[in-house]
Design a protein around this motif. Structure first.
Motif, PDB file in Angstrom:
ATOM      1  N   THR A   1      25.378  64.083  35.339  1.00 50.69           N
ATOM      2  CA  THR A   1      26.497  63.440  34.658  1.00 50.69           C
ATOM      3  C   THR A   1      27.659  63.304  35.635  1.00 50.69           C
ATOM      4  OG1 THR A   1      27.442  65.553  33.931  1.00 50.69           O
ATOM      5  CG2 THR A   1      25.832  64.520  32.459  1.00 50.69           C
ATOM      6  N   ALA A   2      28.735  62.691  35.181  1.00 46.72           N
ATOM      7  CA  ALA A   2      29.910  62.555  36.040  1.00 46.72           C
ATOM      8  C   ALA A   2      30.472  63.921  36.408  1.00 46.72           C
ATOM      9  CB  ALA A   2      30.975  61.721  35.325  1.00 46.72           C
ATOM     10  N   GLN A   3      30.322  64.874  35.491  1.00 42.32           N
ATOM     11  CA  GLN A   3      30.871  66.206  35.723  1.00 42.32           C
ATOM     12  C   GLN A   3      29.921  67.107  36.509  1.00 42.32           C
ATOM     13  OE1 GLN A   3      30.402  64.818  32.734  1.00 42.32           O
ATOM     14  NE2 GLN A   3      32.444  64.388  31.923  1.00 42.32           N
ATOM     15  N   CYS A   4      28.627  66.910  36.322  1.00 44.89           N
ATOM     16  CA  CYS A   4      27.618  67.797  36.904  1.00 44.89           C
ATOM     17  C   CYS A   4      26.589  67.020  37.721  1.00 44.89           C
ATOM     18  CB  CYS A   4      26.915  68.572  35.797  1.00 44.89           C
ATOM     19  SG  CYS A   4      27.998  69.672  34.851  1.00 44.89           S
ATOM     20  N   SER A   5      26.625  67.220  39.018  1.00 47.43           N
ATOM     21  CA  SER A   5      25.683  66.560  39.920  1.00 47.43           C
ATOM     22  C   SER A   5      25.779  67.246  41.276  1.00 47.43           C
ATOM     23  CB  SER A   5      26.028  65.072  40.067  1.00 47.43           C
ATOM     24  OG  SER A   5      27.247  64.918  40.775  1.00 47.43           O
ATOM     25  N   ALA A   6      24.970  66.803  42.214  1.00 46.99           N
ATOM     26  CA  ALA A   6      25.030  67.354  43.562  1.00 46.99           C
ATOM     27  C   ALA A   6      26.362  67.025  44.230  1.00 46.99           C
ATOM     28  CB  ALA A   6      23.868  66.805  44.397  1.00 46.99           C
ATOM     29  N   ASP A   7      27.041  66.011  43.732  1.00 49.51           N
ATOM     30  CA  ASP A   7      28.343  65.639  44.298  1.00 49.51           C
ATOM     31  C   ASP A   7      29.460  66.575  43.833  1.00 49.51           C
ATOM     32  OD1 ASP A   7      27.288  63.446  45.659  1.00 49.51           O
ATOM     33  OD2 ASP A   7      27.553  62.121  43.934  1.00 49.51           O
ATOM     34  N   THR A   8      29.302  67.152  42.643  1.00 48.45           N
ATOM     35  CA  THR A   8      30.354  68.016  42.107  1.00 48.45           C
ATOM     36  C   THR A   8      30.030  69.499  42.244  1.00 48.45           C
ATOM     37  OG1 THR A   8      29.388  68.030  39.877  1.00 48.45           O
ATOM     38  CG2 THR A   8      30.945  66.262  40.392  1.00 48.45           C
ATOM     39  N   ASP A   9      28.736  69.814  42.399  1.00 48.24           N
ATOM     40  CA  ASP A   9      28.298  71.211  42.420  1.00 48.24           C
ATOM     41  C   ASP A   9      27.349  71.434  43.601  1.00 48.24           C
ATOM     42  OD1 ASP A   9      27.371  73.744  41.977  1.00 48.24           O
ATOM     43  OD2 ASP A   9      26.543  73.353  39.990  1.00 48.24           O
ATOM     44  N   PRO A  10      27.771  72.199  44.625  1.00 45.13           N
ATOM     45  CA  PRO A  10      26.920  72.438  45.793  1.00 45.13           C
ATOM     46  C   PRO A  10      25.607  73.142  45.455  1.00 45.13           C
ATOM     47  CG  PRO A  10      29.192  73.069  46.237  1.00 45.13           C
ATOM     48  CD  PRO A  10      29.092  72.830  44.766  1.00 45.13           C
ATOM     49  N   TRP A  11      25.549  73.807  44.284  1.00 45.32           N
ATOM     50  CA  TRP A  11      24.350  74.558  43.893  1.00 45.32           C
ATOM     51  C   TRP A  11      23.603  73.869  42.743  1.00 45.32           C
ATOM     52  CZ3 TRP A  11      29.354  76.487  44.044  1.00 45.32           C
ATOM     53  CH2 TRP A  11      29.683  77.179  45.229  1.00 45.32           C
ATOM     54  N   PHE A  12      23.876  72.579  42.573  1.00 43.52           N
ATOM     55  CA  PHE A  12      23.299  71.847  41.440  1.00 43.52           C
ATOM     56  C   PHE A  12      21.776  71.799  41.477  1.00 43.52           C
ATOM     57  CE2 PHE A  12      21.741  67.806  39.629  1.00 43.52           C
ATOM     58  CZ  PHE A  12      22.169  67.975  38.318  1.00 43.52           C
ATOM     59  N   GLN A  13      21.161  72.003  40.312  1.00 50.06           N
ATOM     60  CA  GLN A  13      19.726  71.820  40.126  1.00 50.06           C
ATOM     61  C   GLN A  13      19.530  70.900  38.921  1.00 50.06           C
ATOM     62  OE1 GLN A  13      17.349  75.483  40.276  1.00 50.06           O
ATOM     63  NE2 GLN A  13      19.143  76.547  41.085  1.00 50.06           N
TER      64      GLN A  13
END
Length: 235
Positions: A98-110
């Motif tokens: 989503t706009a809030q949660c992605s590899a762009d916003t979270d370095p540890w995103f899965q």
């Protein structure tokens, strides 16, 4: 926060230096956050629940850390019909992009969560309040304690009550994490890299409960209110 301490310290230091360089009337907007409207889901208050959680009958075989660099101080406690712990809140932004949660916003995103929506897709951390439980280990097995994916949780913070579901699993030795949406609802900075709360969060997980479907926050609130009332009666 877990895996986020350095980033948080760096961001805070930069903000302080920038603020010091400005006159008092020109402080950054980040220091003038809009007031948060207190959240109260259901009819049971934070004070009523906390009054039943003063004592801990430890059911975990040891204690958890709140972050990678801290010592283990948090036990899982047992009550009639529920388990609980008191910890911090780190931000889980995993699942749907989503706009809030992605590899762009979270370095540890899965791009996945341990439990999925009724359509098979990962949960939406930006939309659904959910809580992360530690993965099964010698310290504690959440499933053996009657906790399951979609289980209903009362999250208490700053005299507020928010209902959520068990949506993901985390590290075996760390506890205290919830979704972007859960944090935002409680007025906690939901930024997955620098946000969260250092302490003061209580998680009450109701045994053998389940929101249906897991992605329905309204169902979690309805079931949560009934479970909270029952909890007060039985403890």
């Amino acid at each position: 926060m877990r895996r986020r301490m350095f980033a948080l310290a760096t961001a805070s230091g930069a903000a302080l230096l920038a603020a010091a360089a400005l006159p008092a009337t020109a402080q950054p907007a980040a220091h003038r956050a809009a007031p948060h409207a207190a959240l109260q889901e259901g009819s049971v208050s934070a004070a009523q629940l906390l009054a039943k959680l003063k004592d801990c009958q430890q059911i975990s075989h040891g204690k958890y850390r709140t972050d990678e660099e801290t010592s283990a101080t948090v036990p899982v406690c047992g009550k009639n019909g529920a388990v609980f712990w008191k910890a911090d809140m780190d931000i889980d932004c995993d699942g749907q992009i989503t706009a809030q949660c992605s590899a762009d916003t979270d370095p540890w995103f899965q791009d996945d969560t341990r439990f999925h929506q009724s359509d098979g897709k990962p949960l939406n951390a930006a939309k659904l309040p959910y809580v992360v439980v530690p993965s099964t280990s010698g310290i504690w097995n959440y499933e053996s304690a009657g906790i399951k994916g979609g289980g209903v949780v009362a999250v208490i913070y700053n005299n507020q009550v928010e209902y959520a579901v068990v949506g993901d699993t985390g590290p075996e030795k760390i506890i205290g994490e919830a979704s972007y949406a859960a944090a935002k609802g409680l007025g906690i900075d939901p930024n997955p890299e620098t946000g969260g709360a250092d302490s003061g969060v209580t998680y009450v997980l109701f045994k053998n409960s389940k929101a249906s479907p897991i992605e329905s926050h309204a169902d979690a609130v309805s079931r949560g209110d009934a479970l909270a009332k029952k909890f007060l009666q039985e403890n």
